[in-house]
Motif scaffolding. Sequence first.
Motif, PDB file in Angstrom:
ATOM      1  N   LEU A 100      -3.592   2.266   5.808  1.00 12.28           N
ATOM      2  CA  LEU A 100      -4.681   1.301   5.690  1.00 12.28           C
ATOM      3  C   LEU A 100      -5.940   1.877   6.342  1.00 12.28           C
ATOM      4  O   LEU A 100      -5.924   2.294   7.498  1.00 12.28           O
ATOM      5  CB  LEU A 100      -4.265   0.008   6.392  1.00 12.28           C
ATOM      6  N   THR A 119       0.826  -1.208   0.000  1.00 13.57           N
ATOM      7  CA  THR A 119       0.000   0.000   0.000  1.00 13.57           C
ATOM      8  C   THR A 119       0.858   1.254   0.000  1.00 13.57           C
ATOM      9  O   THR A 119       1.972   1.265   0.526  1.00 13.57           O
ATOM     10  CB  THR A 119      -0.929   0.026   1.226  1.00 13.57           C
ATOM     11  N   VAL A 138      -5.860  -5.732  -0.756  1.00 11.97           N
ATOM     12  CA  VAL A 138      -4.422  -5.599  -1.031  1.00 11.97           C
ATOM     13  C   VAL A 138      -3.760  -6.971  -1.127  1.00 11.97           C
ATOM     14  O   VAL A 138      -2.979  -7.246  -2.039  1.00 11.97           O
ATOM     15  CB  VAL A 138      -3.733  -4.743   0.052  1.00 11.97           C
TER      16      VAL A 138
END
Length: 496
Positions: free
Chosen positions: A137, A133, A146
């Motif tokens: 998050l 990422t 993901v």
Amino acid sequence: MQKIVVANRGEIALRVMRSAREMGIATVAVFSEADRNMPFVQYADEAVCIGPAPSSQSYLLGDKIIAAARDTGADAIHPGYGFLSENAKFAQAVKDAGLIFIGPSPSSIEVMGSKLAAKQAAQRFGVPMVPGTETPLRSIDEAREVVKKTGFPILIKASAGGGGKGMRVVQQEAELEEQVRLAKSEALSAFGDDAVFIEKYVGAPRHIEIQVLGDQHGNCVHLFERECSIQRRHQKLIEEAPSSVLTPAIREAMGKCAVDVARACDYYGAGTVEFLVDEQLNFYFLEMNTRLQVEHPVTEMITGLDLVKEQIRIARGEKLSITQEQLRISGHAIELRLCAEDPANNFLPDTGRLEIYIRPQGYGVRVDDGYEQGMDIPIFYDPMIAKLIAWGATREEARLRLLRAIDEYHVTGIRTTLPFGKWALQQPAFINGRFDTNFIGKYFTPQALNGQNEEEEKAAAILAAQLWQKAVKPQTPVANGGQNGLSRWKQRRRLR
């Protein structure tokens, strides 16, 4: 710059003060009540007590440190490493007080202090990244999306983290929600920020970092790499320079990426760009440390540069003293962190008194420490006592020299990492250079030190007996013999 406050303690405070003295710059030690009799306090030209033993009441109080600088007429503050060294607010407060912060700009510290912001900055220059990422998050549903792309295992990391805090390895989806929750909770507790992100977990990586130097005129160079893969709890124990696995082409590519990362945040001062390197020698940007590293001596040993002096010159506004083309690797250096820890008990910190503390000497051996024999190891701070560094013309010469130095380093009263260092340097995986960050987990067991500890305890007992005999009952100074007609040499031999 005529006078510097060293906002740290122990070996790094002494390290900075020695270089400053060589440059004709006076130093001021700031110290806690627990450190009143420490060598760095005695060495400084002036010293100011800034509070009780806990770092939250002393070394982490930036306003008291700035006040000490003003009261003593200092021009600058050097933060060392740890404590306030990567605190952007402290760096800004130093500048606002009209003082020089011997380190990077507050904005550089802020950008690189966030792992996510650092990744975003580095991506603009095409620096390789571990898949994962790019933003914090937001939910467990996002995490599940993901991992559909990255696959398991994954690594959850705190954006503001360090030292392994807020870091969790997740092997399967059933663990995902709980591990995200635990990572966020740990990150909030440790850093006051629960932002976490996900990276693909590289199972057998090497941890290799590049030292960079930048000035305030746009010049930036790298000083080659350091291999830092032997770690416990994500903290380094043995470091070396250069790495035994990098080719010249990969070294050049990593060095260029490190300089690009520095340029991405207009960096000046000494800094370190850290990479993960997989089994195929693909490398991925990990983070940037905006300060001097603990392991900086190995870089100094192979380049001949004094990084603290370079930091001071850069802070004074001077241009770099060397270009990339002038830099060369000379020999090999290996460092062992001597920590007050018990390797046979999961490297848990140990406290006590340094009953015997005798440093090794000789060509190619360097000891950076901050304690003397008879001193107590306090419970309030990091357990590192010293750094033992050996240089050699080749990696093997450096390894053998470090082994010799470990044998000559006599420490009793506490458990230390010396036995572990001796064991590690003799392992085939280390000798051949075929190891990764799982070195301790793969090869080390407490039982490995059993025979070694017995030998060391025997040697310590012999040394203690010798010291006691000299203090209480000196031998008769006669030319051909002492008591019982034996020469001093024979008497010493008998003690062994």
